[in-house]
Write an enzyme that holds these catalytic residues in place. Structure first.
Site, PDB file in Angstrom:
ATOM      1  N   SER A 177       1.010  -1.286   0.029  1.00 29.64           N
ATOM      2  CA  SER A 177       0.033   0.064   0.056  1.00 29.64           C
ATOM      3  C   SER A 177       0.797   1.453   0.090  1.00 29.64           C
ATOM      4  O   SER A 177       0.520   2.460  -0.614  1.00 29.64           O
ATOM      5  CB  SER A 177      -0.863  -0.195   1.169  1.00 29.64           C
ATOM      6  N   HIS A 205      -5.174  -3.270  -2.604  1.00 29.13           N
ATOM      7  CA  HIS A 205      -4.843  -2.068  -3.531  1.00 29.13           C
ATOM      8  C   HIS A 205      -5.034  -2.716  -5.195  1.00 29.13           C
ATOM      9  O   HIS A 205      -4.861  -1.741  -5.883  1.00 29.13           O
ATOM     10  CB  HIS A 205      -3.640  -1.295  -3.404  1.00 29.13           C
ATOM     11  N   LYS A 236     -11.833   0.794  -1.920  1.00 27.02           N
ATOM     12  CA  LYS A 236     -10.781   1.649  -2.642  1.00 27.02           C
ATOM     13  C   LYS A 236     -11.228   1.713  -4.047  1.00 27.02           C
ATOM     14  O   LYS A 236     -12.174   2.386  -4.369  1.00 27.02           O
ATOM     15  CB  LYS A 236      -9.424   0.887  -2.351  1.00 27.02           C
TER      16      LYS A 236
HETATM   17  C1  LIG Z   1      -6.964  -0.253   3.277  1.00 29.20           C
HETATM   18  C2  LIG Z   1      -6.456  -1.891   3.439  1.00 29.20           C
HETATM   19  C3  LIG Z   1      -6.862  -2.760   4.340  1.00 29.20           C
HETATM   20  C4  LIG Z   1      -8.095  -2.421   4.925  1.00 29.20           C
HETATM   21  O1  LIG Z   1      -9.217  -2.321   4.095  1.00 29.20           O
HETATM   22  P1  LIG Z   1     -10.508  -1.598   4.571  1.00 29.20           P
HETATM   23  O2  LIG Z   1     -11.596  -1.985   3.831  1.00 29.20           O
HETATM   24  O3  LIG Z   1     -10.064   0.020   4.420  1.00 29.20           O
HETATM   25  O4  LIG Z   1     -10.824  -1.671   6.046  1.00 29.20           O
HETATM   26  C5  LIG Z   1      -6.362  -4.009   4.585  1.00 29.20           C
HETATM   27  N1  LIG Z   1      -5.087  -4.135   3.758  1.00 29.20           N
HETATM   28  C6  LIG Z   1      -4.477  -3.332   3.020  1.00 29.20           C
HETATM   29  C7  LIG Z   1      -3.318  -3.621   2.491  1.00 29.20           C
HETATM   30  C8  LIG Z   1      -5.040  -2.041   2.745  1.00 29.20           C
HETATM   31  O5  LIG Z   1      -4.184  -1.250   2.110  1.00 29.20           O
END
Ligand SMILES: *Cc1c(COP(=O)(O)O)cnc(C)c1O
Length: 383
Positions: A177, A205, A236
């Protein structure tokens, strides 16, 4: 309470104090914060779907039909037709036997990892994995070993020494990320097979962005391995909220029975599931969205590297610009804000010390002019 106040003072001194900024408009290429308009370049809304009216319409229609709350946890009476329809759509999207919804990616990792890992097992985890994986690992009481970022030689050594454990579980982000690079999944999947380990991929991502129809990192790298457990979020690129695990029917049935963050929490609002189902449709037919996203990413990254900024990874849509110390990163972020550009500084504990950075994320929604304005503001820093 004095100790808490002291900790806060320490954070401020070290430039590690964080505060909230309230966005007063919809999420988009431009947002209003404190009454002022900014070009937003730090959102995960990669395809610009968070404010898509077709998704909002799907949510509204579901509210009209099902009301707002789900009323209970999934195993009690909270499972409603939008939930099951979305789970079926996710399994088709990911080409897996089955899928299960979680209320967020954070909850998915907590519930998945703690359910399938016991105290006689070992977790082998990339050092740069997401915080939710680290937290989940702590909950398992298993032995946890973190291997250096993407270092498959050391991962293999750890696996050789892990034969005495009941289960071996390898966990890695698909796309990291904060760095935007891709895990060496072909090699890792081969190691998992060779050493009889379970492989979990967090594809937060890559979901919606990489691979055919946005299927994710496995598809992007041409890996077809039905034993891999894939987690992804709907928050996302999909532009909604909630998350999923896609895997074999046995794994999903096991999670329904054993995963505590699935069992002991109220189901997502049905409108949330209905919106995500619509969004998933747009994602799968969204080649044009992805093409425009990468056009924007390549354009801004080209200008930044051309100007000598330290951009270590060119593999994906996430542009990390390494600044170094926290004070500098915060200084640059503030300078950008003064110039109408909204990009938060990323600092420890999110990234290792001395690698503070701006994590720049152009989306499908940005225009070249907006990217130029951001670039010019970066260039003018300390000029
Ligand atoms: C954002 C993210 C999460 C968490 O996801 P949410 O739906 O925002 O709780 C988990 N793992 C990674 C690698 C992330 O970037």
């Amino acid at each position: 309470m004095k100790r808490i106040a002291k900790k806060l003072t320490e954070l401020k001194k070290a430039h590690l104090y964080r505060r909230l900024n309230t966005v007063q408009s919809r999420q988009s290429a431009k947002v209003r914060v404190d009454g002022k308009e900014y070009i937003l370049l730090s959102s995960n809304d990669y395809l610009g779907l968070a404010s898509d009216l077709r998704i909002a319409r799907a949510a509204k229609d579901a509210i009209d039909e099902f009301g707002y709350g789900a009323g209970a946890s999934r195993l009690v009476s909270g499972t409603m037709s939008p939930h099951t329809a979305l789970e079926a759509a996710i399994a088709r999207f990911k080409c897996t036997q089955s899928a299960i919804l979680y209320n967020s990616g954070y909850c998915a990792n907590i519930g998945l990892i703690s359910a399938i890992t016991g105290r006689n097992d070992i977790i082998l985890s990339d050092r740069l994995n997401h915080a939710s994986i680290i937290d989940a690992s702590l909950l398992t009481r298993a032995k946890v070993r973190r291997y250096p970022h993407k270092d498959t030689a050391i991962l293999e050594r750890f696996l050789q020494n892990a034969k005495g454990f009941s289960k071996r579980i390898i966990i890695t982000d698909g796309v990291f990320s904060m760095d935007g690079d891709i895990a060496p999944l072909k090699k890792i999947a081969a190691l998992a097979k060779e050493y009889d380990a379970i492989l979990i991929i967090d594809d937060a991502h890559a979901t919606g962005v990489l691979g055919a129809g946005g299927k994710g990192t496995m598809d992007h790298l041409g890996i077809d391995d039905k034993n891999v457990i894939q987690m992804g979020t709907l928050s996302k690129a999909v532009g909604c909220f909630g998350a999923f695990v896609a895997a074999s029917q046995d794994i999903i049935d096991y999670l329904i029975n054993k995963s505590r963050s699935f069992i002991y929490t109220t189901a997502l609002p049905p409108s949330c599931a209905a919106a995500a189902k619509k969004a998933l449709q747009l994602v799968q037919s969204g080649d044009d969205l992805r093409r425009r996203l990468f056009e924007n990413v390549d354009y801004l990254r080209g200008r930044l590297t051309g100007a000598g900024f330290d951009v270590p990874s060119r593999e994906t849509h996430i542009i990390p610009v390494i600044i170094g110390g926290a004070a500098d990163a915060v200084g640059l972020s503030r300078h950008l804000k003064d110039n109408g550009i909204f990009i938060q500084a990323i600092r420890p504990p999110t990234v290792p010390e001395c690698t503070c950075r701006l994590r720049i994320t152009p989306t499908t929604a940005h225009t070249k002019e907006e990217l130029d304005r951001a670039f010019d503001a970066m260039l003018n820093w300390r000029a």
